[in-house]
Design a protein around this motif. Structure first.
Motif, PDB file in Angstrom:
ATOM      1  N   ASP A 182       0.789  -1.229   0.000  1.00  0.00           N
ATOM      2  CA  ASP A 182       0.000   0.000   0.000  1.00  0.00           C
ATOM      3  C   ASP A 182       0.824   1.283   0.000  1.00  0.00           C
ATOM      4  O   ASP A 182       0.531   2.223  -0.757  1.00  0.00           O
ATOM      5  CB  ASP A 182      -0.931   0.016   1.219  1.00  0.00           C
ATOM      6  N   SER A 183       1.844   1.376   0.841  1.00  0.00           N
ATOM      7  CA  SER A 183       2.532   2.657   1.027  1.00  0.00           C
ATOM      8  C   SER A 183       3.252   3.163  -0.223  1.00  0.00           C
ATOM      9  O   SER A 183       3.221   4.374  -0.486  1.00  0.00           O
ATOM     10  CB  SER A 183       3.478   2.605   2.227  1.00  0.00           C
ATOM     11  N   ILE A 216       2.253  14.471   6.401  1.00  0.00           N
ATOM     12  CA  ILE A 216       2.660  13.065   6.495  1.00  0.00           C
ATOM     13  C   ILE A 216       1.740  12.261   5.590  1.00  0.00           C
ATOM     14  O   ILE A 216       0.523  12.463   5.571  1.00  0.00           O
ATOM     15  CB  ILE A 216       2.560  12.570   7.952  1.00  0.00           C
ATOM     16  N   ILE A 217       2.322  11.332   4.833  1.00  0.00           N
ATOM     17  CA  ILE A 217       1.562  10.526   3.879  1.00  0.00           C
ATOM     18  C   ILE A 217       1.626   9.067   4.316  1.00  0.00           C
ATOM     19  O   ILE A 217       2.705   8.548   4.609  1.00  0.00           O
ATOM     20  CB  ILE A 217       2.136  10.669   2.460  1.00  0.00           C
ATOM     21  N   THR A 218       0.474   8.402   4.363  1.00  0.00           N
ATOM     22  CA  THR A 218       0.440   6.998   4.755  1.00  0.00           C
ATOM     23  C   THR A 218      -0.320   6.176   3.715  1.00  0.00           C
ATOM     24  O   THR A 218      -1.069   6.716   2.899  1.00  0.00           O
ATOM     25  CB  THR A 218      -0.239   6.804   6.129  1.00  0.00           C
ATOM     26  N   GLY A 219      -0.169   4.868   3.808  1.00  0.00           N
ATOM     27  CA  GLY A 219      -0.852   3.952   2.889  1.00  0.00           C
ATOM     28  C   GLY A 219      -2.104   3.342   3.482  1.00  0.00           C
ATOM     29  O   GLY A 219      -2.524   2.258   3.054  1.00  0.00           O
ATOM     30  N   GLU A 220      -2.717   4.025   4.423  1.00  0.00           N
ATOM     31  CA  GLU A 220      -3.894   3.468   5.097  1.00  0.00           C
ATOM     32  C   GLU A 220      -5.121   3.452   4.183  1.00  0.00           C
ATOM     33  O   GLU A 220      -5.363   4.393   3.440  1.00  0.00           O
ATOM     34  CB  GLU A 220      -4.195   4.286   6.357  1.00  0.00           C
ATOM     35  N   SER A 221      -5.884   2.364   4.301  1.00  0.00           N
ATOM     36  CA  SER A 221      -7.143   2.208   3.583  1.00  0.00           C
ATOM     37  C   SER A 221      -8.216   1.888   4.608  1.00  0.00           C
ATOM     38  O   SER A 221      -8.049   0.977   5.430  1.00  0.00           O
ATOM     39  CB  SER A 221      -7.040   1.088   2.548  1.00  0.00           C
TER      40      SER A 221
END
Length: 402
Positions: A189-190, A284-289
């Protein structure tokens, strides 16, 4: 006469009003960086177009690089002529004859940016089309679904003829939306989140949490390889390798098992925030879904977010796993992410993590930590690596630079 130019169309950049010039300048800078090895080229800019003069450089490798540069809607190999009817007709005929593929039908699509040109659009379409018909064999006109669309852009200083559009990456030029720190785990994801953030113009710094001996050097190499893939879409990227073992072990000893994941994420955010501040970043950038795992419920996100006032960008928040994997395949990160080396997000995973953690409880559990000292120590021991897309270089420790 030859295909000696590449015509670049902006798409979304054309809507930027007074700021358009800044976006175009950044796009020009990004293109120059990507094709710096082609020393003979020259880039010319106008309000709604950019032109690369090849000056004998091969177009194939340049086209390949242009396809991964954000901010380009489409582009085409172009023939440049004087803005005179006879010159345009000759240029259009040459453009059709010089195509590497053959078609049976064509149409002419003229556009007059220079409104004082002697022919209107319909007259120009007819003049060019009839000239091509008279001087070619086995070509007929089809205005609905032609094999070849001869596009003519008439400008005051010169005219450009193209026959094939190549789709660009779209989006905004990287660097026009500021800098963000991407929390890159090594999973699927990230890196996709990083790619989508770059597409909206964000320049990336990467933070990776490394927990030896529980995570291996091969897990670390996964992150470097994923970062290298991301450099293809914008720029050299600095990777901050955060030593996270001591914090994770402390969390396992002090925090009740079902809250360990929540606390781990909170510490990650605090550290990423410190690094962001040092690098002058904005988000801040995350790969959360949403709903994908226990830490990605709205209740968990609210409790984890409590530790920072920095904006958190989640490009994948509404995507399902299939959509994310499709993009990962497209950007060539899926196989790397699938390498069987655990990262710090998958070790110490509790059997039943809280999906609705309470802020007051996690704050109480963490009150027994010297949180600031733990974070400061991790940041000071962070390793800083530069991934250029060509090679990875160890620059220095963060505390050597600040």
């Amino acid at each position: 006469m030859n295909y000696d130019h590449i015509l670049i169309r902006f798409g979304e950049l054309s809507t930027k009003g007074r700021n358009r010039k800044l976006f175009i300048q950044r796009l020009s800078h990004n293109i120059k960086e990507k094709i710096e090895n082609f020393s003979k080229i020259k880039i010319e800019k106008s309000r709604d177009r950019m032109f690369i003069k090849l000056n004998g450089e091969p177009h194939e490798p340049i086209i390949e690089k242009l396809q991964s540069i954000f901010g380009i809607h489409s582009f085409s190999l172009a023939v440049k002529t004087k803005t005179e009817v006879e010159d345009i007709k000759k240029g259009a005929l040459f453009a059709v004859h010089a195509l590497p593929y053959k078609g049976k039908t064509f149409k002419v699509t003229a556009k007059r940016a220079f409104k004082q040109f002697e022919l209107d659009t319909n007259e120009l379409n007819y003049a060019i089309g009839s000239h091509i018909l008279r001087n070619t064999e086995d070509l007929t006109v089809n205005v609905k679904e032609p094999d070849i669309n001869v596009r003519v852009e008439v400008r005051e200083d010169a005219s450009y003829i193209t026959c094939k559009d190549i789709e660009g990456a779209g989006g905004l030029p990287v660097g026009t939306s500021g800098t963000g720190v991407l929390m890159l785990s090594g999973g699927i994801d990230s890196p996709v989140a990083g790619y989508l953030a770059m597409k909206r113009g964000i320049r990336l710094e990467v933070v990776h949490f490394f927990s030896p001996p529980y995570t291996s050097e091969r897990a670390k190499q996964k992150v470097m390889d994923l970062t290298e893939k991301l450099t293809a879409f914008g720029h050299a990227i600095t990777v901050h390798i955060v030593p996270f073992t001591d914090i994770q072990v402390a969390i396992q000893k002090q925090i009740p098992e079902n809250y360990t994941m929540t606390s781990t994420r909170r510490f990650m955010l605090k550290i990423a925030d410190k690094i962001l501040q040092k690098e002058g970043g904005l988000a801040i950038i995350t790969g959360e879904s949403l709903g994908q795992v226990a830490s990605q419920t709205l209740e968990s996100m609210a409790t984890i977010n409590e530790v920072t006032q920095t904006p958190i960008i989640r490009p994948l928040i509404t995507m399902d796993k299939t959509e994310i994997m499709d993009i990962a395949k497209q950007i060539d990160t899926l196989d790397i992410s699938n390498r069987p080396f655990e990262d710090c997000c998958t070790i110490f995973t509790p059997a039943s993590p809280k999906t609705k953690p309470k802020k007051e409880k996690i704050n109480f559990y963490e009150s027994f930590f010297d949180t600031e000292k733990m974070i400061e120590d991790a940041v000071n021991r962070t390793e800083k690596l530069l991934v250029t897309g060509k090679k990875t270089e160890i620059e220095s420790k963060i505390n050597d630079l600040f």
